[in-house]
Design a protein around this motif. Sequence first.
Motif, PDB file in Angstrom:
ATOM      1  N   PHE A  97      18.340  57.263  33.032  1.00  0.00           N
ATOM      2  CA  PHE A  97      18.913  55.991  33.433  1.00  0.00           C
ATOM      3  C   PHE A  97      20.370  56.002  33.520  1.00  0.00           C
ATOM      4  O   PHE A  97      20.718  55.486  34.552  1.00  0.00           O
ATOM      5  N   VAL A  98      21.226  56.779  32.677  1.00  0.00           N
ATOM      6  CA  VAL A  98      22.788  56.262  32.941  1.00  0.00           C
ATOM      7  C   VAL A  98      23.076  57.022  33.971  1.00  0.00           C
ATOM      8  O   VAL A  98      24.220  56.775  34.558  1.00  0.00           O
ATOM      9  N   SER A  99      22.333  58.169  34.583  1.00  0.00           N
ATOM     10  CA  SER A  99      22.977  58.994  35.666  1.00  0.00           C
ATOM     11  C   SER A  99      22.734  58.218  36.875  1.00  0.00           C
ATOM     12  O   SER A  99      23.168  58.659  37.950  1.00  0.00           O
ATOM     13  N   LEU A 100      21.841  57.254  37.019  1.00  0.00           N
ATOM     14  CA  LEU A 100      21.601  56.616  38.224  1.00  0.00           C
ATOM     15  C   LEU A 100      23.031  55.787  38.653  1.00  0.00           C
ATOM     16  O   LEU A 100      23.091  55.435  39.725  1.00  0.00           O
ATOM     17  N   MET A 101      23.854  55.237  37.617  1.00  0.00           N
ATOM     18  CA  MET A 101      24.973  54.475  38.217  1.00  0.00           C
ATOM     19  C   MET A 101      26.084  55.216  38.043  1.00  0.00           C
ATOM     20  O   MET A 101      27.390  54.402  38.080  1.00  0.00           O
ATOM     21  N   THR A 102      26.406  56.531  38.043  1.00  0.00           N
ATOM     22  CA  THR A 102      27.508  57.145  38.384  1.00  0.00           C
ATOM     23  C   THR A 102      27.961  56.867  39.592  1.00  0.00           C
ATOM     24  O   THR A 102      27.188  56.526  40.593  1.00  0.00           O
ATOM     25  N   ASN A 159      22.842  54.613  43.461  1.00  0.00           N
ATOM     26  CA  ASN A 159      23.956  53.475  42.876  1.00  0.00           C
ATOM     27  C   ASN A 159      24.092  53.073  44.299  1.00  0.00           C
ATOM     28  O   ASN A 159      25.035  53.507  45.208  1.00  0.00           O
ATOM     29  N   HIS A 160      23.574  51.854  44.507  1.00  0.00           N
ATOM     30  CA  HIS A 160      23.523  51.226  45.737  1.00  0.00           C
ATOM     31  C   HIS A 160      24.574  49.932  45.666  1.00  0.00           C
ATOM     32  O   HIS A 160      24.723  48.859  46.506  1.00  0.00           O
ATOM     33  N   THR A 161      25.408  50.127  44.453  1.00  0.00           N
ATOM     34  CA  THR A 161      26.131  48.805  44.205  1.00  0.00           C
ATOM     35  C   THR A 161      27.775  48.860  44.943  1.00  0.00           C
ATOM     36  O   THR A 161      28.317  47.815  45.055  1.00  0.00           O
ATOM     37  N   GLY A 162      27.909  49.841  44.956  1.00  0.00           N
ATOM     38  CA  GLY A 162      29.493  50.188  45.372  1.00  0.00           C
ATOM     39  C   GLY A 162      30.690  50.338  44.330  1.00  0.00           C
ATOM     40  O   GLY A 162      31.578  50.778  44.320  1.00  0.00           O
ATOM     41  N   TRP A 163      29.875  50.124  43.058  1.00  0.00           N
ATOM     42  CA  TRP A 163      30.640  50.057  41.660  1.00  0.00           C
ATOM     43  C   TRP A 163      30.612  51.580  41.487  1.00  0.00           C
ATOM     44  O   TRP A 163      29.849  52.508  41.637  1.00  0.00           O
ATOM     45  N   GLY A 164      31.728  51.965  40.773  1.00  0.00           N
ATOM     46  CA  GLY A 164      32.154  53.104  40.324  1.00  0.00           C
ATOM     47  C   GLY A 164      33.251  53.147  39.023  1.00  0.00           C
ATOM     48  O   GLY A 164      34.130  52.007  39.169  1.00  0.00           O
ATOM     49  N   ASN A 165      33.039  53.954  37.888  1.00  0.00           N
ATOM     50  CA  ASN A 165      33.936  53.841  36.889  1.00  0.00           C
ATOM     51  C   ASN A 165      34.168  55.143  36.351  1.00  0.00           C
ATOM     52  O   ASN A 165      33.368  55.747  36.051  1.00  0.00           O
ATOM     53  N   LYS A 166      35.641  55.431  36.460  1.00  0.00           N
ATOM     54  CA  LYS A 166      35.752  57.086  36.019  1.00  0.00           C
ATOM     55  C   LYS A 166      35.406  57.308  34.676  1.00  0.00           C
ATOM     56  O   LYS A 166      35.040  58.540  34.349  1.00  0.00           O
ATOM     57  N   ARG A 167      35.829  56.466  33.928  1.00  0.00           N
ATOM     58  CA  ARG A 167      35.298  56.844  32.290  1.00  0.00           C
ATOM     59  C   ARG A 167      33.938  56.696  32.407  1.00  0.00           C
ATOM     60  O   ARG A 167      33.301  57.761  31.439  1.00  0.00           O
ATOM     61  N   VAL A 190      28.955  60.146  31.129  1.00  0.00           N
ATOM     62  CA  VAL A 190      27.777  60.623  31.634  1.00  0.00           C
ATOM     63  C   VAL A 190      27.698  62.119  31.527  1.00  0.00           C
ATOM     64  O   VAL A 190      26.748  62.775  31.135  1.00  0.00           O
ATOM     65  N   LYS A 191      28.731  62.788  32.255  1.00  0.00           N
ATOM     66  CA  LYS A 191      28.734  64.093  32.464  1.00  0.00           C
ATOM     67  C   LYS A 191      28.992  64.835  30.945  1.00  0.00           C
ATOM     68  O   LYS A 191      28.265  65.716  30.778  1.00  0.00           O
ATOM     69  N   ASN A 192      29.780  64.092  30.032  1.00  0.00           N
ATOM     70  CA  ASN A 192      29.791  64.872  28.768  1.00  0.00           C
ATOM     71  C   ASN A 192      28.740  64.605  27.988  1.00  0.00           C
ATOM     72  O   ASN A 192      28.252  65.758  27.468  1.00  0.00           O
ATOM     73  N   PHE A 240      28.232  59.572  23.420  1.00  0.00           N
ATOM     74  CA  PHE A 240      28.521  59.523  24.763  1.00  0.00           C
ATOM     75  C   PHE A 240      27.786  58.298  25.555  1.00  0.00           C
ATOM     76  O   PHE A 240      28.404  57.739  26.216  1.00  0.00           O
ATOM     77  N   TYR A 241      26.427  58.475  25.493  1.00  0.00           N
ATOM     78  CA  TYR A 241      25.702  57.630  26.358  1.00  0.00           C
ATOM     79  C   TYR A 241      25.778  56.388  25.860  1.00  0.00           C
ATOM     80  O   TYR A 241      25.532  54.998  26.541  1.00  0.00           O
TER      81      TYR A 241
END
Length: 119
Positions: free
Chosen positions: A30-35, A41-49, A54-56, A69-70
């Motif tokens: 689930f969390v990987s969907l919104m990277t 991710n069809h929202t146009g949203w992004g957050n580096k943190r 999610v990567k960690n 992390f999650y």
Amino acid sequence: WKLYLRRLLSDTRTIFSLGWLADYPDPSTFVSLMTSFSENNHTGWGNKRYDELVKNGAMSTDKDKRRKFYSEAQRILTEQDVPVLPIYSAVRHIMLSERVDNFPVTALERWIFKGVVFK
């Protein structure tokens, strides 16, 4: 459906509906969907943190660290930035006879009947 998804890629709406089912029993499904780099991710949203967390989490083998992390990623997604709003979670009710033993109830509803016993 293909046209709908293509339209979301070219013309993201303010409000739209999508859904997801777990592919495997882990929060990463689930969390990987919104990277910011996810094709889902069809929202146009992004957050580096968020991306970093999610990567960690995906790289960590320590269960407690992964959970931290999650959990932090989920907080960013659902409390801080809130680019999506989950409106429901599916529930399935199952009625089994008392004569059935070892019915394989799993979160992913992948039922393997090999061990089922009828009394």
